[in-house]
Write an enzyme that holds these catalytic residues in place. Structure first.
Site, PDB file in Angstrom:
ATOM      1  N   TYR A 144     -27.024  24.773   2.581  1.00 15.84           N
ATOM      2  CA  TYR A 144     -28.486  24.837   2.712  1.00 15.84           C
ATOM      3  C   TYR A 144     -29.112  23.455   2.701  1.00 15.84           C
ATOM      4  CZ  TYR A 144     -33.345  25.480   1.208  1.00 15.84           C
ATOM      5  OH  TYR A 144     -34.710  25.403   1.093  1.00 15.84           O
ATOM      6  N   LYS A 148     -30.770  21.231   5.823  1.00 17.08           N
ATOM      7  CA  LYS A 148     -32.182  20.848   5.718  1.00 17.08           C
ATOM      8  C   LYS A 148     -32.334  19.316   5.830  1.00 17.08           C
ATOM      9  CE  LYS A 148     -35.406  23.103   4.745  1.00 17.08           C
ATOM     10  NZ  LYS A 148     -36.450  23.725   5.622  1.00 17.08           N
TER      11      LYS A 148
END
Length: 240
Positions: A144, A148
């Site tokens: 994640y 990002k």
């Protein structure tokens, strides 16, 4: 987010959006820490690229607000400055990240799994492991935050220079402050599991240091005249 022009195929609608939109809030994301690498990359990384490409075509654009995460900084301790990433920067100091190569490796890994006739469950599991592996290699703890961070790099690299940009890095987003009602939680992710089991009476306590601040964010979101306004409210002390 994973498609060019954000999936809009109607040319007339697309041109109208480009003519009229002046403020864009980009908050869509795949938020599972162990998301499949191909899925997380497509939404969090390439999604940011698609946003910048779209914004570059907007005639009246006044602001792009991109919601990232505080945890793009990894597991560092102490005071962390929210400085922008440079293209190819890594958390392990090697600065050898090549986003296009990551895309190529994702496609190749998926192709190999198909050739091996792996079923969908096996492919999903393998792509999750691959994401963690690539994240750890460059110094990030999970897929994640890695995807990002790469999204921020592509956004800063590809956005038109005259477009004002705000990159917001909130901590753990939990429930909504007001709409559709106070406490509304969309799905179960990050800390939502702890909140859910407490709310159902399945857990009455959890370990924590009462002198520490548990940094959580409630979202207050309101739609007015076509503009999405977001604000964040409050920190919560452990035990309160």
């Amino acid at each position: 987010m994973s498609l060019e022009n954000l999936g809009v195929t109607n040319i007339d609608l697309l041109n109208e959006m480009r003519r009229q939109m002046d403020i864009i809030v980009s908050s869509a994301a795949a938020t599972k820490f162990d998301e499949r690498y191909d899925v997380g990359f497509g939404i969090n990384t390439h999604g940011a690229k698609h946003i910048s490409m779209f914004v570059n075509e907007c005639i009246k654009i006044k602001l792009l607000l991109h919601v990232s995460t505080a945890y793009v900084s990894g597991e560092k301790s102490g005071i962390i400055l929210e400085t922008p990433f440079t293209m190819g920067e890594t958390l392990n100091g090697k600065n050898d990240l090549n986003i296009e190569e990551e895309k190529t490796m994702i496609l190749e890994r998926h192709r190999q799994l198909v050739i091996e006739k792996a079923n969908e469950e096996a492919i999903s599991s393998a792509m999750k492991d691959f994401g963690i592996q690539r994240a750890n290699l460059h110094g990030w703890p999970n897929t994640y935050v890695f995807t990002k961070a790469m999204g921020e790099m592509l956004l800063l690299d590809g956005l038109r220079q005259d477009v004002p940009l705000v990159v917001l890095r909130p901590t753990i987003i939990t429930s909504t402050y007001k709409e559709p009602f106070h406490g509304w939680t969309e799905g179960v992710k990050t800390m939502d599991g702890l909140i859910a089991v407490y709310g159902r009476g399945r857990a009455s306590t959890f370990l924590g240091d009462p002198s520490k601040v548990l940094d959580m964010v409630e979202l207050k979101c309101k739609v007015s005249s076509g503009l999405v306004l977001m604000s964040v409210v409050g920190n919560v002390e452990v035990g309160q």
